[in-house]
Scaffold this active site. Structure first.
Site, PDB file in Angstrom:
ATOM      1  N   LYS A   1     122.307  84.080  79.930  1.00  0.00           N
ATOM      2  CA  LYS A   1     122.034  84.874  81.145  1.00  0.00           C
ATOM      3  C   LYS A   1     122.858  84.403  82.329  1.00  0.00           C
ATOM      4  O   LYS A   1     122.993  85.122  83.318  1.00  0.00           O
ATOM      5  CB  LYS A   1     120.539  84.810  81.470  1.00  0.00           C
ATOM      6  CG  LYS A   1     119.642  85.388  80.378  1.00  0.00           C
ATOM      7  CD  LYS A   1     118.173  85.378  80.772  1.00  0.00           C
ATOM      8  CE  LYS A   1     117.587  83.978  80.785  1.00  0.00           C
ATOM      9  NZ  LYS A   1     117.491  83.362  79.447  1.00  0.00           N
TER      10      LYS A   1
ATOM     11  N   PHE B   1     126.127  72.055  76.275  1.00  0.00           N
ATOM     12  CA  PHE B   1     126.029  70.709  75.686  1.00  0.00           C
ATOM     13  C   PHE B   1     124.607  70.424  75.235  1.00  0.00           C
ATOM     14  O   PHE B   1     124.363  69.984  74.102  1.00  0.00           O
ATOM     15  CB  PHE B   1     126.515  69.688  76.715  1.00  0.00           C
ATOM     16  CG  PHE B   1     125.965  68.293  76.561  1.00  0.00           C
ATOM     17  CD1 PHE B   1     126.073  67.600  75.366  1.00  0.00           C
ATOM     18  CD2 PHE B   1     125.341  67.664  77.638  1.00  0.00           C
ATOM     19  CE1 PHE B   1     125.552  66.310  75.240  1.00  0.00           C
ATOM     20  CE2 PHE B   1     124.829  66.383  77.519  1.00  0.00           C
ATOM     21  CZ  PHE B   1     124.929  65.701  76.312  1.00  0.00           C
TER      22      PHE B   1
ATOM     23  N   ASP C   1     120.523  70.193  71.035  1.00  0.00           N
ATOM     24  CA  ASP C   1     119.106  70.461  70.822  1.00  0.00           C
ATOM     25  C   ASP C   1     118.876  71.279  69.554  1.00  0.00           C
ATOM     26  O   ASP C   1     117.914  71.032  68.808  1.00  0.00           O
ATOM     27  CB  ASP C   1     118.532  71.192  72.035  1.00  0.00           C
ATOM     28  CG  ASP C   1     117.020  71.330  71.982  1.00  0.00           C
ATOM     29  OD1 ASP C   1     116.337  70.295  72.055  1.00  0.00           O
ATOM     30  OD2 ASP C   1     116.525  72.457  71.858  1.00  0.00           O
TER      31      ASP C   1
ATOM     32  N   ASP D   1     116.490  70.137  66.537  1.00  0.00           N
ATOM     33  CA  ASP D   1     115.297  70.930  66.225  1.00  0.00           C
ATOM     34  C   ASP D   1     115.451  71.764  64.956  1.00  0.00           C
ATOM     35  O   ASP D   1     114.524  72.492  64.580  1.00  0.00           O
ATOM     36  CB  ASP D   1     114.966  71.869  67.392  1.00  0.00           C
ATOM     37  CG  ASP D   1     114.406  71.128  68.599  1.00  0.00           C
ATOM     38  OD1 ASP D   1     114.060  69.940  68.446  1.00  0.00           O
ATOM     39  OD2 ASP D   1     114.330  71.726  69.682  1.00  0.00           O
TER      40      ASP D   1
ATOM     41  N   ARG E   1     120.441  81.321  68.272  1.00  0.00           N
ATOM     42  CA  ARG E   1     120.571  81.042  69.703  1.00  0.00           C
ATOM     43  C   ARG E   1     121.340  82.189  70.330  1.00  0.00           C
ATOM     44  O   ARG E   1     122.422  82.539  69.896  1.00  0.00           O
ATOM     45  CB  ARG E   1     121.315  79.727  69.923  1.00  0.00           C
ATOM     46  CG  ARG E   1     121.654  79.397  71.352  1.00  0.00           C
ATOM     47  CD  ARG E   1     120.435  79.060  72.184  1.00  0.00           C
ATOM     48  NE  ARG E   1     119.805  77.805  71.739  1.00  0.00           N
ATOM     49  CZ  ARG E   1     118.693  77.318  72.284  1.00  0.00           C
ATOM     50  NH1 ARG E   1     118.084  77.965  73.282  1.00  0.00           N
ATOM     51  NH2 ARG E   1     118.166  76.187  71.830  1.00  0.00           N
TER      52      ARG E   1
ATOM     53  N   ASP F   1     110.100  64.739  74.484  1.00  0.00           N
ATOM     54  CA  ASP F   1     109.879  65.875  73.589  1.00  0.00           C
ATOM     55  C   ASP F   1     109.997  65.448  72.124  1.00  0.00           C
ATOM     56  O   ASP F   1     109.114  65.711  71.302  1.00  0.00           O
ATOM     57  CB  ASP F   1     110.904  66.968  73.914  1.00  0.00           C
ATOM     58  CG  ASP F   1     110.748  68.197  73.025  1.00  0.00           C
ATOM     59  OD1 ASP F   1     109.675  68.364  72.419  1.00  0.00           O
ATOM     60  OD2 ASP F   1     111.706  68.981  72.924  1.00  0.00           O
TER      61      ASP F   1
ATOM     62  N   LYS G   1     112.930  67.410  81.230  1.00  0.00           N
ATOM     63  CA  LYS G   1     113.786  68.136  80.294  1.00  0.00           C
ATOM     64  C   LYS G   1     114.306  69.447  80.865  1.00  0.00           C
ATOM     65  O   LYS G   1     115.402  69.883  80.518  1.00  0.00           O
ATOM     66  CB  LYS G   1     113.018  68.409  78.999  1.00  0.00           C
ATOM     67  CG  LYS G   1     113.872  69.087  77.925  1.00  0.00           C
ATOM     68  CD  LYS G   1     113.110  69.331  76.637  1.00  0.00           C
ATOM     69  CE  LYS G   1     113.987  70.066  75.640  1.00  0.00           C
ATOM     70  NZ  LYS G   1     113.296  70.333  74.361  1.00  0.00           N
TER      71      LYS G   1
ATOM     72  N   PHE H   1     108.629  77.860  84.806  1.00  0.00           N
ATOM     73  CA  PHE H   1     109.652  78.437  83.924  1.00  0.00           C
ATOM     74  C   PHE H   1     109.442  77.988  82.476  1.00  0.00           C
ATOM     75  O   PHE H   1     109.518  78.793  81.546  1.00  0.00           O
ATOM     76  CB  PHE H   1     111.037  78.007  84.418  1.00  0.00           C
ATOM     77  CG  PHE H   1     112.176  78.442  83.549  1.00  0.00           C
ATOM     78  CD1 PHE H   1     112.746  79.697  83.687  1.00  0.00           C
ATOM     79  CD2 PHE H   1     112.701  77.594  82.583  1.00  0.00           C
ATOM     80  CE1 PHE H   1     113.806  80.095  82.892  1.00  0.00           C
ATOM     81  CE2 PHE H   1     113.760  77.977  81.782  1.00  0.00           C
ATOM     82  CZ  PHE H   1     114.312  79.240  81.936  1.00  0.00           C
TER      83      PHE H   1
ATOM     84  N   ASP I   1     108.648  79.915  79.010  1.00  0.00           N
ATOM     85  CA  ASP I   1     109.485  79.745  77.827  1.00  0.00           C
ATOM     86  C   ASP I   1     108.639  79.462  76.581  1.00  0.00           C
ATOM     87  O   ASP I   1     108.906  79.997  75.501  1.00  0.00           O
ATOM     88  CB  ASP I   1     110.472  78.597  78.061  1.00  0.00           C
ATOM     89  CG  ASP I   1     111.843  78.880  77.493  1.00  0.00           C
ATOM     90  OD1 ASP I   1     112.337  80.012  77.670  1.00  0.00           O
ATOM     91  OD2 ASP I   1     112.421  77.976  76.857  1.00  0.00           O
ATOM     92  N   ASP I   2     107.631  78.608  76.736  1.00  0.00           N
ATOM     93  CA  ASP I   2     106.744  78.285  75.616  1.00  0.00           C
ATOM     94  C   ASP I   2     105.989  79.532  75.141  1.00  0.00           C
ATOM     95  O   ASP I   2     105.814  79.752  73.936  1.00  0.00           O
ATOM     96  CB  ASP I   2     105.748  77.204  76.024  1.00  0.00           C
ATOM     97  CG  ASP I   2     106.396  75.845  76.199  1.00  0.00           C
ATOM     98  OD1 ASP I   2     107.604  75.715  75.941  1.00  0.00           O
ATOM     99  OD2 ASP I   2     105.698  74.903  76.629  1.00  0.00           O
TER     100      ASP I   2
END
Length: 432
Positions: free
Chosen positions: A136, A176, A181, A185, A190, A252, A280, A319, A323-324
């Site tokens: 975005k 990066f 990440d 994960d 993505r 995390d 984070k 935010f 996101d969660d």
């Protein structure tokens, strides 16, 4: 670099005077026939002449841009795409116009100053195009918007270009973080496409690619701001934010032990969650773009930066909770990825809220199904969240948080509150 001209001239003159014996004559005359005051006056004249000679030699002895000197690693950047920026019909188009210039600067730096072969250049160009500009771009665009808001006027094409460079530095930093990440994960998609590391030809090379993306951040800052009085402040800001973000990633990743398959739900607390989110997400997503715009706009008040940090941390928590929620209940076609927080055994806002509300039987459901890559078990967790009314609880939280942030903004006096209102407008009720 100081020229060697004065040293050469001095050496030749000294040798001539010594060989003819004139040096002894001058020395005797200086000490035997001049008073102390006259000696001091003559020495002042001598030092002034030397100073002028050094200054002149520095002026005529500097290597031209593009020379082979050791200090030539900060070459003037290429011409900014000013015409493209002027012709752009949207802020995003103007911002995007700067990306090709930065990419070419990076590739030129790799080829001309670091001897990278053609295949390395082609790899990095593809890697940058795949991982950097596809999001975005809110973080990068925020730098430009904050810079304009603090100046209180429209930006010129050149001002837009330079602010956009810093914005792209943040977008490269974001790339990066995301590339690394996704590997950590084991993410699948993505921004609506397979994660970079999921491409068969990439795999674990993505780890080094993430390091390269980080290095490009500091390269472009030096290229475009190395001659500015606030250069060191910018570098220290980025270093500090990178470290804070990595601290958050540590919280995390260690929310569950890696050496057991047993899910320890007692580790999922609101205290841990808030700390994780602050470090984070909040610093690099909100504070970094705002602070960059403040620095380039001439803001120097320590209190103003502290105020910005506090408000941005509140927004960052808001935010990340969004996101969660979207990770679980958002449409993958809209958010650009398939959420995996449940499978990844993440300390997310939803599971923390669930743990505060579950019955003994529901807790067993959580313990038996959370943190496992099994579609049926993931569906059970989502069903439990709905049974607990978490979607409605989220909507209430979102409205309450919006009002809280608005109340905080009403207190802002040190800087225009529009700086923060433009951020809030971008994230309120977002769907991706």
């Amino acid at each position: 670099m100081v020229s060697s001209i004065p040293a050469v001239v001095l050496g030749m003159a000294f040798a001539r005077l010594y060989s003819t014996g004139t040096l002894d004559t001058v020395s005797n005359a200086f000490f035997e026939h001049l008073s102390v005051e006259e000696q001091m006056a003559l020495m002042c004249i001598f030092f002034c002449v030397v100073f002028m000679a050094v200054s002149i030699s520095q002026f005529i002895g500097v290597e031209p841009a593009g020379g082979d000197g050791e200090d030539d690693d900060h070459k003037p950047p290429k011409q900014y795409p000013l015409e493209e920026i002027k012709a752009a019909t949207t802020e995003k188009d103007a911002f995007m116009a700067v990306y090709p210039m930065l990419r070419e600067e990076i590739l030129d730096h790799m080829q001309n100053e670091n001897e990278m072969p053609k295949e390395a250049l082609e790899w990095c160009q593809e890697m940058m195009d795949y991982t950097v500009p596809g999001g975005k771009l809110n973080r990068g665009l925020t730098v430009v918007a904050v810079h304009q808001t603090l100046l209180g006027r429209d930006l010129s094409a050149l001002e837009t270009a330079k602010a956009s460079v810093l914005g792209w530095a943040i977008e490269f930093l974001q790339a990066f973080f995301l590339v690394a990440d996704d590997v950590m994960d084991d993410s699948q998609t993505r921004r609506g496409q397979p994660c970079w590391y999921k491409l068969p030809k990439v795999q674990n090379i993505a780890i080094n690619d993430s390091f390269l993306l980080e290095s490009y951040v500091f390269f472009m800052i030096k290229q475009h701001f190395g001659d500015q009085p606030y250069y060191l402040q910018l570098v220290e800001l980025f270093i500090n934010v990178v470290q804070k973000t990595e601290f958050g990633q540590l919280i995390d990743l260690t929310s569950q032990p890696m050496d057991t398959t047993v899910v320890d739900l007692t580790r999922f607390t609101m205290e841990r969650y808030k700390l994780q989110v602050k470090y984070k997400t909040a610093f690099y997503t909100f504070y970094l773009p705002v602070a960059c715009g403040m620095i380039t706009s001439g803001v120097t008040s320590k209190e103003a930066f502290e105020l910005a940090s506090n408000i941005c941390c509140i927004m960052g928590e808001y935010f990340q909770i969004q996101d969660d929620y979207l990770d679980c209940f958002g449409d993958p076609k809209i958010i650009g990825k398939v959420g995996t927080d449940i499978q990844d055994n993440k300390c997310s806002w939803l599971v923390v809220q669930a743990l505060e509300r579950v019955s003994a039987a529901q807790r067993k459901t959580l313990e038996s199904n959370y943190g496992q890559w099994d579609d049926k078990k993931v569906a059970k967790i989502k069903g439990l969240y709905k049974d607990l009314g978490l979607p409605a609880i989220f909507e209430t939280y979102e409205e309450d948080s919006y009002k809280l942030i608005q109340a905080e903004l009403a207190k802002v006096k040190l800087m225009p509150k529009e700086v923060f209102e433009l951020l809030l407008a971008k994230i309120y009720k977002r769907s991706k």
